[in-house]
Every structure is written in structure tokens, then in C-alpha cells.
Enzyme design. Sequence first.
Site, PDB file in Angstrom:
ATOM      1  N   GLU A  38      57.598  85.930  78.837  1.00 61.69           N
ATOM      2  CA  GLU A  38      56.414  86.149  78.015  1.00 61.69           C
ATOM      3  C   GLU A  38      56.716  85.931  76.527  1.00 61.69           C
ATOM      4  OE1 GLU A  38      53.156  86.693  78.859  1.00 61.69           O
ATOM      5  OE2 GLU A  38      52.866  86.554  76.697  1.00 61.69           O
ATOM      6  N   THR A  80      49.310  82.150  78.956  1.00 55.35           N
ATOM      7  CA  THR A  80      50.202  82.157  80.127  1.00 55.35           C
ATOM      8  C   THR A  80      49.643  81.277  81.246  1.00 55.35           C
ATOM      9  OG1 THR A  80      50.714  84.465  79.647  1.00 55.35           O
ATOM     10  CG2 THR A  80      51.478  83.620  81.752  1.00 55.35           C
ATOM     11  N   HIS A 196      55.055  91.167  75.133  1.00 56.82           N
ATOM     12  CA  HIS A 196      53.706  90.673  74.822  1.00 56.82           C
ATOM     13  C   HIS A 196      53.222  91.336  73.530  1.00 56.82           C
ATOM     14  CE1 HIS A 196      49.467  89.665  75.123  1.00 56.82           C
ATOM     15  NE2 HIS A 196      49.739  88.885  76.143  1.00 56.82           N
TER      16      HIS A 196
HETATM   17  C1  GP9 Z   1      49.142  88.979  81.834  1.00 59.32           C
HETATM   18  C2  GP9 Z   1      49.954  87.942  81.124  1.00 59.32           C
HETATM   19  C3  GP9 Z   1      49.584  87.873  79.686  1.00 59.32           C
HETATM   20  O1  GP9 Z   1      48.926  88.697  83.137  1.00 59.32           O
HETATM   21  O2  GP9 Z   1      49.920  86.741  81.748  1.00 59.32           O
HETATM   22  O3  GP9 Z   1      48.725  86.864  79.398  1.00 59.32           O
HETATM   23  P1  GP9 Z   1      48.701  86.118  77.993  1.00 59.32           P
HETATM   24  O4  GP9 Z   1      47.904  86.975  77.052  1.00 59.32           O
HETATM   25  O5  GP9 Z   1      50.084  85.940  77.500  1.00 59.32           O
HETATM   26  O6  GP9 Z   1      48.044  84.849  78.314  1.00 59.32           O
HETATM   27 MN    MN Z   2      51.814  84.883  77.980  1.00 56.33          MN
END
Ligand code: GP9
Ligand code: MN
Length: 405
Positions: A38, A80, A196
Site C-alpha cells: 500500500e 489500488t 495507508h
Molecule cells: C482498501 C485499499 C485501499 O481496500 O485497497 O484503497 P486505496 O485508497 O489505496 O485505493
Molecule cells: Mn492503495
Amino acid sequence: ATASDAEASAEYIFGKEEAPSDYFGAAKGMNIVLISMESTQNFVINQKVNGKKITPFLNDLIKDSFYFNEIYDQTAQGKTSDSEFMIDTGLYPLSSGSAFVRKPENTYKSLPHILSEEDHYYSAVFHGNDASFWNREMMYLSLGYDRYFSKADYEVTDENSVNYGIKDIPFFQQSIPYMENLPKPFYARFITLTNHFPFLLENQDKFISEAETSEMVVNRYVTTVRYQDEAIKTFFQEMKESGLYENTMFVLYGDHYGISKEYEQGALELLKLEDSAVSRMKLKRVPLIIHVPGLGGATVLNMGGEIDIRATILHLLGIHHAENNSFGHNLFKRDSNHPVIFRDGSFIAKEYLYRGGSCLNRDTGTEADVSFCEPYLETVRKELGLSDDIVHGDLLRFIEEGKRN
Ligand code: GP9
Ligand code: MN
């Protein structure tokens, strides 16, 4: 969009020659573990803060892995999900919204489909947040996944969560028994969450202290990246204990930036970089690490983007990607004259980079006449246009249904 549009697209993306390399088939038949790291940007690799490494485990891992150090974040609003989309389909993300949300009903020729056809792979995704996040529940059916482990499959408590959900260390720990029971060979993607925005972490999970730049977001970021590094280390230990390690190829990649434009100044301070177009482009790099046990390693300097990950995986598995419908190129042989294309129409190539309407020398940042960028811009428009035609027109249905008939 029609069947003949589909043929035109097919010719462009199927027509590519597979460039041979020594690594073709080097991971044939192995399990595949992808780790979506992430918000992990490449600048954290081999970088210290207050004398402490941000990614001690990854720094060691890259010594016997293929480490691609010039891979660019090509995601757009789908974040993501856009990275997952590129890796599984080899298509570009949409210019607005997420293909996962907007186009889950399309026919795709995804990595799970190819792997299942070629070598009877079983495909699964592991993710500690809600199943419906980014419409994954729906989209994973179209992408051909056999099993999707999400929040409901984990024991999630106040103590073992932070920010977006279950922390990466318990996430990996609880995933191992599920993974051990998957049919082999398997393709499994793990989506980490702890690193995140806004990068929150309890003191007990901080393995290094915060950075000391003028941006608190950047200062906290290094601690959550360091936590993620620790989680990946525990995961590799558990893989070894379970006996799965030897026959698994690991692909670790940063899904997209963590430090958005408004906080980039802090990252530039941390790295002692001047604020320039060239430095800002450097910040767009995400790490890509491919670890095949026993194969040794090298730093691969070829530039590329997330869209190239799929072709590179297929190359290592010994599967000819030219037949598999993708805009990506095998990164071991990727031609740097071919631009790395961003969704907003900008690009970077061997000598030039193009952003905000300016054509710049990619190393010095000096302005060049736009005519130097024009041949690349033609490729940019062509690829984004074809990819959009495919996604908006659901064109792969013609090709896939044609094969079935
Ligand atoms: C949550 C993760 C975060 O499932 O994929 O998403 P993002 O905000 O990084 O797209
Ligand atoms: Mn992400």
C-alpha cells in the site's frame, strides 16, 4: 465499437514480438504470491531516517531478487484497484473513476484466466477490508478468481486494527493457514493496508521514530512503511516455516504514491532533492521486486510501468504474452524508447518527459521543443485510445467469444 475495432486493437496488442531473455520460464509452474504494498514509493528503498533504515527487510530481499528501480505509478482515480486492473488485465485504467466500479460486467482476459488455461492455476485474493471495497467482490468474478478472502474471513478486533482495518502483521499471520490449503499451483495476491494515508500507527508498532521534515504526513509515512516492512519479513518467515517458500515466486510492488502532491515538499526535504519536474517525476516511482528462490538477483535498470508487470510475470512463467492481449512489455527487455504512459496523457521515455504540456529533457529538466515529444505522444494517444475502446466497448468479448465458437 464493433468487432472490426476489436480486430484493429487486437493487431496492435497481439502483434508484439516476445523478446527472448535468459529468464523465460525460470519460474515455470511455481506458485505466485503478489504483495500489493500500500502507498509504497520507491524512494523508501535503501533510504535512512535518523540513521535508521525504512525498509531493512526489503533492502536485504532485493539482494537476491530482481529489483526494478525505475517503475512508474500509472494509476488514476481508481488507486489500488487501478494497479490490480493493470496487473491482471494489461489494460490502462480509466481516465475517471475505477474500471472495477464502472466495468465489472465486461469480458476480460485476465491473469487468472491465462494461468488457469495454461497451467491449471488456482487464483485467490487476500484483503483485510470489506469485500465490497472498490467493488472487488463483483470484479473478481469477471477476472476469474476462485476465492476472495476479505474482512469476514479474518478475526478483526480493535486491538489488531488501525486506520483501514486489520494490521499487516496479523493479516499475514491469519492468511497463512488459508494459503496452505489452496490447491497448487496457486496465484495469490495480498493487499496490505497499514501504510495507508493518513499513516496512523500506535507507538507499540513503531519500529523507527518519525522523520523530521516540515510535513507531518511524510514524518508519519516512514513509520508505517517501516511497519509494513516488518510485516513482510514475518510473512517470508512463515512461508519458509510452512514449506511453501521454495516453490513460490514473489512479486512485490508499490500500488501507487503515498505522498500526494500537496505533501511532496516534505518528501523532497527528506531526500534532499531540489524541487523540479525531474525530482517530482522521480517521486512517481514505485518499487517492483521479483524474488524467485534460488535464481539470484540483479537490479534491472530498464524503465517501465505497472502495466508491464503482467508481461514480466508471464515471461518468467514461460508463457508467451504476445498472445495474451496486453499493453505491457516484458521488463527484462523493455525498450526505453517506448514511453511509459500516464493516464493524464503525460509520459516518460529514454530522453524526454512530457507533463503539463511541456516537453523536457528527462535528466536535466531543460525545456525541449514539443516536436521532440510528438512521436511519443502519438503512441500515448494510440494506446490510451485503444485501451479505452476495449474497456468502454467491452471488445474482448468478441475475441474471447470468437475463440469459444
Ligand atoms: C482498501 C485499499 C485501499 O481496500 O485497497 O484503497 P486505496 O485508497 O489505496 O485505493
Ligand atoms: Mn492503495
